[in-house]
Design a protein around this motif. Structure first.
Motif, PDB file in Angstrom:
ATOM      1  N   ILE A  33      -5.125  17.856   0.188  1.00 30.92           N
ATOM      2  CA  ILE A  33      -4.122  17.908  -0.873  1.00 30.92           C
ATOM      3  C   ILE A  33      -4.073  16.529  -1.517  1.00 30.92           C
ATOM      4  O   ILE A  33      -3.990  15.524  -0.830  1.00 30.92           O
ATOM      5  N   SER A  34      -4.123  16.499  -2.830  1.00 29.65           N
ATOM      6  CA  SER A  34      -4.137  15.219  -3.518  1.00 29.65           C
ATOM      7  C   SER A  34      -2.737  14.611  -3.592  1.00 29.65           C
ATOM      8  O   SER A  34      -1.725  15.294  -3.429  1.00 29.65           O
ATOM      9  N   PHE A  35      -2.709  13.328  -3.821  1.00 28.24           N
ATOM     10  CA  PHE A  35      -1.468  12.586  -3.997  1.00 28.24           C
ATOM     11  C   PHE A  35      -0.637  13.223  -5.103  1.00 28.24           C
ATOM     12  O   PHE A  35       0.574  13.376  -4.979  1.00 28.24           O
ATOM     13  N   ASN A  36      -1.299  13.618  -6.180  1.00 25.61           N
ATOM     14  CA  ASN A  36      -0.592  14.220  -7.320  1.00 25.61           C
ATOM     15  C   ASN A  36       0.058  15.545  -6.953  1.00 25.61           C
ATOM     16  O   ASN A  36       1.098  15.892  -7.514  1.00 25.61           O
ATOM     17  N   ILE A  87      13.034   7.128  -1.961  1.00 31.40           N
ATOM     18  CA  ILE A  87      12.570   5.767  -2.242  1.00 31.40           C
ATOM     19  C   ILE A  87      13.314   4.767  -1.366  1.00 31.40           C
ATOM     20  O   ILE A  87      12.720   3.813  -0.850  1.00 31.40           O
ATOM     21  N   GLN A  88      14.595   4.989  -1.153  1.00 32.78           N
ATOM     22  CA  GLN A  88      15.359   4.121  -0.260  1.00 32.78           C
ATOM     23  C   GLN A  88      14.764   4.151   1.148  1.00 32.78           C
ATOM     24  O   GLN A  88      14.599   3.103   1.782  1.00 32.78           O
ATOM     25  N   PHE A  89      14.420   5.326   1.627  1.00 33.09           N
ATOM     26  CA  PHE A  89      13.795   5.459   2.941  1.00 33.09           C
ATOM     27  C   PHE A  89      12.449   4.730   2.986  1.00 33.09           C
ATOM     28  O   PHE A  89      12.128   4.054   3.982  1.00 33.09           O
ATOM     29  N   LEU A  90      11.671   4.839   1.916  1.00 33.85           N
ATOM     30  CA  LEU A  90      10.370   4.152   1.882  1.00 33.85           C
ATOM     31  C   LEU A  90      10.548   2.637   1.933  1.00 33.85           C
ATOM     32  O   LEU A  90       9.797   1.937   2.633  1.00 33.85           O
ATOM     33  N   TRP A  91      11.531   2.104   1.198  1.00 38.10           N
ATOM     34  CA  TRP A  91      11.801   0.659   1.260  1.00 38.10           C
ATOM     35  C   TRP A  91      12.222   0.255   2.667  1.00 38.10           C
ATOM     36  O   TRP A  91      11.771  -0.763   3.198  1.00 38.10           O
ATOM     37  N   ASN A 115       7.629   5.374  -9.973  1.00 38.51           N
ATOM     38  CA  ASN A 115       7.282   5.574 -11.377  1.00 38.51           C
ATOM     39  C   ASN A 115       6.867   7.021 -11.636  1.00 38.51           C
ATOM     40  O   ASN A 115       7.292   7.627 -12.627  1.00 38.51           O
ATOM     41  N   LEU A 116       6.066   7.580 -10.748  1.00 35.89           N
ATOM     42  CA  LEU A 116       5.573   8.945 -10.924  1.00 35.89           C
ATOM     43  C   LEU A 116       6.668   9.995 -10.774  1.00 35.89           C
ATOM     44  O   LEU A 116       6.550  11.098 -11.322  1.00 35.89           O
ATOM     45  N   ILE A 117       7.723   9.659 -10.041  1.00 38.32           N
ATOM     46  CA  ILE A 117       8.828  10.617  -9.907  1.00 38.32           C
ATOM     47  C   ILE A 117       9.975  10.267 -10.863  1.00 38.32           C
ATOM     48  O   ILE A 117      11.088  10.744 -10.719  1.00 38.32           O
ATOM     49  N   LEU A 175       7.286  -7.425   3.882  1.00 36.39           N
ATOM     50  CA  LEU A 175       6.879  -6.476   2.855  1.00 36.39           C
ATOM     51  C   LEU A 175       5.474  -6.821   2.395  1.00 36.39           C
ATOM     52  O   LEU A 175       5.250  -7.845   1.745  1.00 36.39           O
ATOM     53  N   ASP A 176       4.542  -5.976   2.739  1.00 33.12           N
ATOM     54  CA  ASP A 176       3.156  -6.163   2.318  1.00 33.12           C
ATOM     55  C   ASP A 176       3.034  -5.777   0.842  1.00 33.12           C
ATOM     56  O   ASP A 176       3.705  -4.838   0.377  1.00 33.12           O
ATOM     57  N   ILE A 177       2.189  -6.475   0.121  1.00 33.71           N
ATOM     58  CA  ILE A 177       2.023  -6.216  -1.312  1.00 33.71           C
ATOM     59  C   ILE A 177       1.575  -4.775  -1.568  1.00 33.71           C
ATOM     60  O   ILE A 177       1.987  -4.143  -2.537  1.00 33.71           O
ATOM     61  N   ASN A 178       0.755  -4.237  -0.678  1.00 35.39           N
ATOM     62  CA  ASN A 178       0.292  -2.855  -0.850  1.00 35.39           C
ATOM     63  C   ASN A 178       1.407  -1.852  -0.609  1.00 35.39           C
ATOM     64  O   ASN A 178       1.433  -0.797  -1.253  1.00 35.39           O
ATOM     65  N   GLU A 179       2.331  -2.165   0.291  1.00 37.40           N
ATOM     66  CA  GLU A 179       3.491  -1.304   0.495  1.00 37.40           C
ATOM     67  C   GLU A 179       4.333  -1.269  -0.775  1.00 37.40           C
ATOM     68  O   GLU A 179       4.754  -0.195  -1.231  1.00 37.40           O
ATOM     69  N   GLU A 180       4.571  -2.444  -1.332  1.00 42.24           N
ATOM     70  CA  GLU A 180       5.375  -2.512  -2.554  1.00 42.24           C
ATOM     71  C   GLU A 180       4.702  -1.774  -3.705  1.00 42.24           C
ATOM     72  O   GLU A 180       5.349  -1.015  -4.434  1.00 42.24           O
ATOM     73  N   ARG A 181       3.427  -1.969  -3.870  1.00 44.65           N
ATOM     74  CA  ARG A 181       2.704  -1.291  -4.955  1.00 44.65           C
ATOM     75  C   ARG A 181       2.793   0.221  -4.824  1.00 44.65           C
ATOM     76  O   ARG A 181       3.001   0.931  -5.820  1.00 44.65           O
ATOM     77  N   LEU A 182       2.627   0.717  -3.602  1.00 45.70           N
ATOM     78  CA  LEU A 182       2.666   2.162  -3.391  1.00 45.70           C
ATOM     79  C   LEU A 182       4.055   2.718  -3.676  1.00 45.70           C
ATOM     80  O   LEU A 182       4.195   3.731  -4.365  1.00 45.70           O
TER      81      LEU A 182
END
Length: 70
Positions: free
Chosen positions: A4-7, A26-30, A52-54, A39-46
């Protein structure tokens, strides 16, 4: 076994989550990203990409990030 794709996940979220549920996710993800106090830069980017997508506003995303950090 089924790929299943990310999209596909994003579309399911947009179709089935209310705005407050998206904010809670998003709060849970943070909170998860800050669980190790780093906070890793890749975590923040994701997280920011997902937000943004939601269709969450950047200001709200940054507010949630700050809340999770503190």
């Amino acid at each position: 076994n089924e790929s299943i794709s990310f999209n596909d996940f994003i579309n399911q979220i947009n179709d089935n989550f209310a705005q407050d549920q998206k904010v809670q996710m998003i709060q849970f993800l943070w909170q998860t990203a800050y669980a190790d106090n780093v906070l890793d830069i890749n975590e923040e980017r994701l997280i920011r990409r997902i937000a943004n997508l939601i269709n969450l506003k950047d200001l709200d995303v940054l507010r949630l990030k700050d809340k999770a950090k503190n």
